[in-house]
Design a protein around this motif. Structure first.
Motif, short mmCIF file in Angstrom:
data_model
loop_
_atom_site.label_atom_id
_atom_site.label_comp_id
_atom_site.label_asym_id
_atom_site.label_seq_id
_atom_site.Cartn_x
_atom_site.Cartn_y
_atom_site.Cartn_z
N HIS A 153 7.98 15.01 -14.27
CA HIS A 153 7.45 14.31 -15.43
C HIS A 153 7.89 12.84 -15.43
N TYR A 154 9.11 12.60 -14.99
CA TYR A 154 9.58 11.22 -14.89
C TYR A 154 8.71 10.42 -13.93
N LEU A 155 8.34 11.03 -12.80
CA LEU A 155 7.47 10.34 -11.85
C LEU A 155 6.07 10.15 -12.42
N HIS A 156 5.56 11.15 -13.17
CA HIS A 156 4.27 10.97 -13.86
C HIS A 156 4.32 9.71 -14.72
N GLU A 198 12.88 1.44 -23.41
CA GLU A 198 11.72 0.56 -23.23
C GLU A 198 10.57 1.31 -22.59
N ILE A 199 10.88 2.20 -21.65
CA ILE A 199 9.84 2.97 -20.97
C ILE A 199 9.15 3.93 -21.95
N LYS A 234 16.87 14.34 -21.20
CA LYS A 234 16.83 14.78 -19.81
C LYS A 234 16.13 13.74 -18.94
N LEU A 235 15.03 13.19 -19.43
CA LEU A 235 14.33 12.13 -18.70
C LEU A 235 15.22 10.90 -18.54
N VAL A 241 20.19 8.49 -13.02
CA VAL A 241 20.54 8.93 -11.67
C VAL A 241 19.82 8.08 -10.62
N CYS A 242 18.54 7.85 -10.84
CA CYS A 242 17.76 7.06 -9.89
C CYS A 242 18.28 5.62 -9.80
#
Length: 246
Positions: A153-156, A198-199, A234-235, A241-242
């Protein structure tokens, strides 16, 4: 399938994550198998850096049939790639690192028997309150699946926002001029943003607009998800982490 794989790899490169093939690093590298059903049914999955996809998933009708059978609101090739690579990066970024304790607080104990957890998931179904804690029903099956679904979902989220940024999209609905929560000027590249708030502030107005446009065409929602506060945390953890790796 190759187009979806390339889009996945683009995101991983933008995030600056470790990305080596098994030709380069046999034990911890990444590889892909695209296989067809023959004597045995091919199951999509991940094992020690090898991501396997059943090529039947590339057929729109077959994928829609499977989505309905599984009761899923969303099923795409790109979604499969993003989910399975999430398992790969759990091994690379979370296991045996300083992030493991924080991970367990958010996602639960990954040491729970995985096979037994999936067996119970399919036998007993999902908790009645799953939508308050998870991004999908499958995320409730086991800690690892919660991580993989959240990672996907984070990549989406960041890849779609990057596309919106490339088109200089701005969302400012006339029906909600006094509600800033429905407005967003996507003038920043999400891959460069360190503040996850912000995201999210850009994402929610964009998805509201996208879903409204789809409904005008009689189509189902492009973004058929609701993000409860625990999933936002969680996101946020995935984002941290990234960026810590970068």
């Amino acid at each position: 399938m190759e187009a979806a794989k390339h889009r996945l790899v683009y995101s991983l490169l933008r995030l600056g994550l470790p990305l080596l093939s098994k030709d380069q690093q046999a034990e911890t590298g990444l590889a892909f198998d695209f296989l067809a059903d023959q004597e045995k049914t091919v199951l999509t999955g991940h094992a020690q850096g090898l991501i396997t996809l059943n090529i039947a998933e590339a057929d729109d009708a077959e994928r829609a049939k499977r989505r309905q059978a599984m009761g899923e609101p969303y099923r795409t090739l790109l979604g499969h790639f993003r989910h399975e690579v999430g398992h790969y990066y759990w091994d690379r970024l979370i296991a045996n690192t300083n992030f493991l304790s924080a991970y367990r607080q958010l996602f639960g104990d990954e040491q729970q028997d995985y096979g037994e957890a999936l067996k119970l998931h399919y036998q007993q179904g999902v908790p009645d309150d799953w939508a308050k804690q998870y991004i999908s029903t499958y995320a409730s099956a086991h800690s690892w699946e919660d991580w993989a679904e959240t990672w996907a979902h984070y990549l989406h989220l960041i890849d779609t926002l990057e596309t919106a940024h490339a088109f200089s999209l701005r969302v400012a609905p006339k029906v909600a001029q006094e509600d800033d929560s429905l407005s967003a000027n996507i003038d920043r590249d999400p891959y460069t943003l360190k503040n996850f708030d912000e995201i999210i502030a850009l994402w929610l107005p964009l998805t509201f607009a996208m879903n409204s446009i789809n409904r005008s065409m009689g189509q189902p929602d492009l973004y058929p998800f609701v993000i409860p506060p625990p999933v936002i945390e969680k996101l946020r953890f995935v984002h941290q982490v990234c960026h810590a790796w970068r």
